[in-house]
Enzyme design. Structure first.
Site, PDB file in Angstrom:
ATOM      1  N   ARG A 242      20.580  20.613 -52.299  1.00  0.00           N
ATOM      2  CA  ARG A 242      21.370  21.238 -51.243  1.00  0.00           C
ATOM      3  C   ARG A 242      22.323  22.193 -51.940  1.00  0.00           C
ATOM      4  O   ARG A 242      23.113  21.797 -52.791  1.00  0.00           O
ATOM      5  CB  ARG A 242      22.120  20.172 -50.451  1.00  0.00           C
ATOM      6  CG  ARG A 242      22.945  20.722 -49.272  1.00  0.00           C
ATOM      7  CD  ARG A 242      24.392  20.886 -49.654  1.00  0.00           C
ATOM      8  NE  ARG A 242      25.255  21.178 -48.517  1.00  0.00           N
ATOM      9  CZ  ARG A 242      26.532  21.505 -48.610  1.00  0.00           C
ATOM     10  NH1 ARG A 242      27.112  21.614 -49.801  1.00  0.00           N
ATOM     11  NH2 ARG A 242      27.254  21.737 -47.546  1.00  0.00           N
ATOM     12  N   ASP A 244      25.407  24.512 -52.086  1.00  0.00           N
ATOM     13  CA  ASP A 244      26.673  24.638 -51.386  1.00  0.00           C
ATOM     14  C   ASP A 244      27.037  26.099 -51.116  1.00  0.00           C
ATOM     15  O   ASP A 244      26.968  26.948 -52.014  1.00  0.00           O
ATOM     16  CB  ASP A 244      27.769  23.976 -52.234  1.00  0.00           C
ATOM     17  CG  ASP A 244      29.137  24.084 -51.608  1.00  0.00           C
ATOM     18  OD1 ASP A 244      29.331  23.494 -50.530  1.00  0.00           O
ATOM     19  OD2 ASP A 244      30.001  24.757 -52.187  1.00  0.00           O
ATOM     20  N   GLU A 281      23.335  25.682 -47.614  1.00  0.00           N
ATOM     21  CA  GLU A 281      24.443  25.686 -46.667  1.00  0.00           C
ATOM     22  C   GLU A 281      24.861  27.137 -46.510  1.00  0.00           C
ATOM     23  O   GLU A 281      25.334  27.760 -47.460  1.00  0.00           O
ATOM     24  CB  GLU A 281      25.625  24.866 -47.166  1.00  0.00           C
ATOM     25  CG  GLU A 281      26.760  24.850 -46.146  1.00  0.00           C
ATOM     26  CD  GLU A 281      28.118  24.498 -46.736  1.00  0.00           C
ATOM     27  OE1 GLU A 281      29.036  24.197 -45.948  1.00  0.00           O
ATOM     28  OE2 GLU A 281      28.281  24.556 -47.965  1.00  0.00           O
ATOM     29  N   VAL A 377      33.642  15.869 -40.868  1.00  0.00           N
ATOM     30  CA  VAL A 377      34.600  14.762 -40.823  1.00  0.00           C
ATOM     31  C   VAL A 377      35.786  15.078 -41.733  1.00  0.00           C
ATOM     32  O   VAL A 377      36.943  14.993 -41.329  1.00  0.00           O
ATOM     33  CB  VAL A 377      33.939  13.433 -41.247  1.00  0.00           C
ATOM     34  CG1 VAL A 377      34.975  12.313 -41.313  1.00  0.00           C
ATOM     35  CG2 VAL A 377      32.823  13.052 -40.280  1.00  0.00           C
TER      36      VAL A 377
END
Length: 576
Positions: A242, A244, A281, A377
């Site tokens: 993944r 960033d 991302e 979150v």
């Protein structure tokens, strides 16, 4: 043992090893080399550049004493793997589970995480995505302040610990995705400057100086990052990366770094005989991100899709501040479920400009979606999570949607533990100002910023999952709901079908109380967001799964109690 380091502007480089400094020979292309036959696996060493240092190796594979200590020789051949029968996992049809190693268990290590893999296996997730593991200052961090990008945080268990974790995941049939950060390095312990032009000389993003991907000397800088990615996939048997914040990669070359990386990873996949995934991302809402190289795209396997999160979050929580403003009402949720993204060229109120482009022809499995993740979150001041009723509805829609679903650790049982931002900088100035920097980053997001001190150890300790919650009936019940949803998704082809033209959505355009999503010809997902019972004109033949025991289907339609969801076989569309 051959020591090599790239330092193109240096006039003299020495390797500090085995109690003394040894001169290195200058080689073509700015490389320096020294042969030290008596050095081997575990030998500590560092480099001295034009008298400065000693510095850790930019390609250090191990930092046993942390980011300010010497590097250590690490021979990948010293680890014995047991996953020789592992053939990898394809992202299509998969469910991802994101976790932070330091807070996933009380111990905060790879070894302790291995003990919890049975839980993930029973949940039937296909991939574990672990937040960055590069060495960081201090003993606790989200991981995005990493330096020494080729090494593994010793607090978690170092390189052998990561390999043991990957090996154990593969024994459980679970693939591993590693979160890597190539758009910046952390502000503490970054010793790349003395070696070469690793940085562009300007602030590339809020998080720090831009990496030099297209300026003088950038050929080797690009190789630094590409070879880092290949290391994880090849030497650590990682199944995907993944990447960033790729929108913060400043690259004006004809071939973008991501396209170059995609080609290299495709080549490696052929060599190792298993699929390898790259998940970006990206804040750009640009479909070229996930289009193939031969179609003029950047070749990413998939990308994170914040629009889906925002639409789900707004629907189940009612929040409409900051970047949630455009997603109020069920129109946004209906659009992302049928078109992939909400911002596809129209006006973004939060950005005060047009944003995005249509994802026409892009299948849903190339868009990773969630109800919660570490950012959504942790970007809240207190790191608070959604309550259980909201999670039940959000998960019901997410796990029946065309996207690749991703869960955030503890979500599946409604964990009450927060996940705020935390760090452990060594330098007093960084430690004392971390909270202020964090608040400034989210200026204009609509929050009353009352956050715990990110430098306080208790902030980190409070974020550790409490696995004892699973003994409580409400938490166990939610876990069973998540298990049933994933099992049903894997049992019914309609629920994992990534084609958006096979999705139809009808919703309450006035009160925003209900929504019905049709998957294929006969499977419907009906949701009641309101606090009152609603009856929808859906002729149900079978209720396959319901979030409330009081869901009933009769001649008048489908009766949904307050804040409930049902997945049904049905023969009548509410439009009729």
């Amino acid at each position: 043992m051959i020591f090599e380091v790239w330092a193109p502007k240096a006039t003299a480089v020495e390797v500090d090893v085995l109690g003394g400094r040894r001169p290195m020979e200058q080689r073509p292309g700015g490389w320096w080399r020294a042969d030290v036959p008596e050095a081997g696996h575990g030998t500590r060493y560092a480099y001295v550049v034009d008298g400065g240092g000693p510095y850790p190796d930019p390609r250090s594979r191990r930092q046993p004493e942390g980011i300010f200590g010497p590097s250590a020789v690490y021979d990948h051949g010293h680890f014995t793997w047991s996953d020789e029968r592992w053939t990898g996992r394809d992202l299509r049809g998969s469910v991802i589970y994101e976790l932070h190693v330091g807070t996933f268990t009380q111990e905060g290590t790879f070894e302790a995480a291995i003990e919890r893999l049975g839980h993930l296996s029973e949940l039937c997730v296909d991939f574990v995505e672990i937040m960055p593991v590069a060495p960081v200052p201090g003993g606790r961090n989200w991981g995005y302040d990493g330096v020494d990008l080729y090494a593994v945080n010793e607090t978690y268990g170092g390189p052998d610990g990561l390999k043991s974790f990957v090996d154990a995941c593969h024994r459980e049939g679970i693939g591993v995705i590693l979160d890597v950060v190539y758009n910046h390095l952390g502000p503490s312990g970054n010793f790349l400057h003395p070696f070469g032009p690793y940085f562009g000389g300007f602030e590339g993003s809020y998080w720090g100086e831009a990496v030099n991907l297209d300026g003088p000397g950038s050929d080797e800088v690009r190789r630094y990052f590409i070879e880092n990615a290949l290391q994880w996939l090849r030497d650590y048997h990682i199944d995907g990366l993944r990447l960033d914040a790729v929108h913060a990669l400043h690259d004006k070359r004809a071939t973008h770094l991501l396209a170059e990386l995609s080609a290299e990873v495709d080549t490696l996949a052929c060599a190792v005989g298993r699929p390898l995934s790259l998940i970006a991302e990206s804040d750009l809402n640009d479909p070229r991100m996930v289009r193939s190289l031969d179609a003029g795209g950047l070749g990413m396997t998939a990308q994170w899709n914040d629009d889906v999160h925002h639409a789900l979050h707004t629907a189940v929580s009612g929040e409409t501040h900051g970047y949630y403003e455009d997603f109020s009402g069920l129109r946004a949720l209906a659009k992302v479920l049928t078109h992939g993204v909400f911002h596809d060229g129209g006006h973004s109120t939060f950005r005060e400009r047009a944003h995005g482009s249509p994802y026409t022809g892009v299948p849903g499995h190339r868009l990773v979606a969630c109800v919660q993740n570490h950012d959504q979150v942790g970007n809240r001041p207190a790191g608070d999570r959604l309550p259980m009723p909201a999670l039940k509805l959000g998960a019901g829609l997410l796990l029946t949607s065309p996207f690749t679903p991703m869960l955030f650790m503890g979500e599946e049982w409604g964990a009450r533990t927060p996940f705020p931002f935390f760090s452990d900088h060594v330098e007093p100035e960084l430690r004392d100002t971390e909270g202020g920097r964090r608040e400034k980053e989210f200026d204009g997001f609509g929050y009353a910023w009352e956050a715990p001190n990110p430098s306080d150890e208790q902030t980190f300790l409070n974020a550790k999952l409490d696995w004892g919650e699973l003994k409580e009936e409400a938490h166990w019940s939610l876990l069973c709901w998540y298990r049933d949803l994933i099992a049903l998704r894997k049992a019914l082809p309609e629920l994992s079908d990534p084609r958006f033209d096979r999705v139809r959505v009808t919703y309450d355009r006035e009160g925003g109380d209900w929504l019905v999503m049709w998957r294929g010809e006969s499977v419907c997902v009906a949701v009641n967001f309101s606090g009152e019972t609603v009856t929808l004109p859906v002729r149900v033949s079978t209720v396959l799964l319901a979030a409330d025991d009081n869901v009933t289907a009769g001649p008048d339609g489908l009766r949904l109690p307050p804040q409930s969801l049902a997945i049904c076989r049905a023969t009548q569309d509410p439009d009729t």
